[in-house]
Design a protein around this motif. Structure first.
Motif, PDB file in Angstrom:
ATOM      1  N   GLY A  19       8.885  34.078   6.165  1.00  0.00           N
ATOM      2  CA  GLY A  19       8.748  33.115   6.702  1.00  0.00           C
ATOM      3  C   GLY A  19       6.655  33.177   6.342  1.00  0.00           C
ATOM      4  N   ARG A  22       3.894  33.453   9.277  1.00  0.00           N
ATOM      5  CA  ARG A  22       4.668  32.618  10.850  1.00  0.00           C
ATOM      6  C   ARG A  22       5.375  33.678  11.415  1.00  0.00           C
ATOM      7  N   HIS A  27       7.253  30.712  15.418  1.00  0.00           N
ATOM      8  CA  HIS A  27       8.303  29.886  15.027  1.00  0.00           C
ATOM      9  C   HIS A  27       9.072  29.332  16.920  1.00  0.00           C
ATOM     10  N   LEU A  31       9.832  25.692  17.778  1.00  0.00           N
ATOM     11  CA  LEU A  31      11.357  25.500  18.284  1.00  0.00           C
ATOM     12  C   LEU A  31      11.080  24.528  19.662  1.00  0.00           C
ATOM     13  N   ARG A  34      10.426  21.307  19.316  1.00  0.00           N
ATOM     14  CA  ARG A  34      11.015  20.719  18.594  1.00  0.00           C
ATOM     15  C   ARG A  34      12.810  19.443  18.982  1.00  0.00           C
ATOM     16  N   ALA A  95      18.219  26.210  14.310  1.00  0.00           N
ATOM     17  CA  ALA A  95      17.246  26.338  13.914  1.00  0.00           C
ATOM     18  C   ALA A  95      16.630  26.675  13.211  1.00  0.00           C
ATOM     19  N   ASP A  99      15.865  28.145   9.821  1.00  0.00           N
ATOM     20  CA  ASP A  99      14.768  27.563   8.490  1.00  0.00           C
ATOM     21  C   ASP A  99      14.678  29.659   8.245  1.00  0.00           C
ATOM     22  N   THR A 100      14.869  30.158   8.874  1.00  0.00           N
ATOM     23  CA  THR A 100      15.013  31.615   7.794  1.00  0.00           C
ATOM     24  C   THR A 100      15.354  31.632   6.375  1.00  0.00           C
ATOM     25  N   ALA A 102      16.640  29.774   4.923  1.00  0.00           N
ATOM     26  CA  ALA A 102      15.364  28.121   3.609  1.00  0.00           C
ATOM     27  C   ALA A 102      14.228  29.539   3.435  1.00  0.00           C
TER      28      ALA A 102
END
Length: 227
Positions: A19, A22, A27, A31, A34, A95, A99-100, A102
């Motif tokens: 990331g 971040r 992070h 989350l 979120r 999540a 994210d990781t 990605a």
């Protein structure tokens, strides 16, 4: 005195390879929001770092890949927070893992291009599972992986960077270290004789001015730095 030619690139893992600047704490704070959980940074902090310590003590942690590591960390956080919601565990884990992965996908082509010109390594404060995690990520051929739990040294001790240079068999001045923490990455790497790149959000205030330090906001800027 002129620095020798750059021959190797060391990178931090958390907040750097997974990331752009971040930290895991930030992070996870995002989350929770979120997932609809109202949680302040002050409330999460002791639970997060208690989970960090407990995970490092897991007897089998060296074999943990991304999902198993994240699942264990989340369960330890929630236990410290007094939560027992299995659905929340799943949402947080899914999540964080998404994210990781990605970030891995974004950074893999860059790192593989850099590996054609420079020797690569990772220096990370971790749980002993950094070799397993990087094998799963398949980001690039890392010649050296320094995991704090495996070598008995932790950032911000400059000795962990000296060890990396020794394992690369290179003078520190021929190595550039990239990380998102000023205190744990930049300052000790420079103290060990390396050049450094600080990966930081554009609005993050620089704590000091150090020679031989470049600032970037994304790993995508790294190719221009080493060109």
């Amino acid at each position: 005195m002129t620095d020798p030619a750059l021959r190797a690139l060391l990178l931090d893992y958390g907040g750097t390879l997974d990331g752009d600047a971040r930290h895991w704490f930030d992070h996870f704070l995002e989350l929770y929001a979120r997932c609809g959980v109202a949680l302040s940074a002050a409330a999460l902090k002791p639970a997060f770092y208690a989970a960090d310590e407990a995970l490092a003590a897991e007897p089998d942690v060296r074999h943990f890949g991304l999902e198993r590591m994240t699942d264990a960390h989340v369960r330890l956080q929630l236990a410290a927070l007094g939560h027992t919601d299995a659905a929340l565990v799943r949402r947080l884990v899914d999540a964080f893992v998404a994210d990781t992965r990605a970030a891995w996908e974004r950074n893999r082509p860059l790192l593989q291009r850099l590996a054609r010109a420079l020797r690569l390594g990772v220096v990370s404060n971790s749980y002993g599972n950094m070799p397993a995690l990087l094998a799963e990520a398949a980001l690039a051929p890392f010649e050296v992986i320094i995991d704090s739990a495996l070598v008995g040294l932790r950032k911000p001790d400059p000795a962990i960077y000296t060890l990396a240079a020794r394992r690369l068999d290179l003078p520190p001045a021929a190595i550039l270290h990239v990380g998102d923490s000023w205190e744990r990455d930049v300052v000790p790497a420079v103290a060990a004789g390396m050049r450094a790149v600080w990966l930081a959000a554009p609005d993050a205030p620089a704590p000091a001015v150090l020679a031989r330090v470049t600032r970037i906001a994304s790993l995508r800027e790294l190719e221009a730095v080493v060109a």
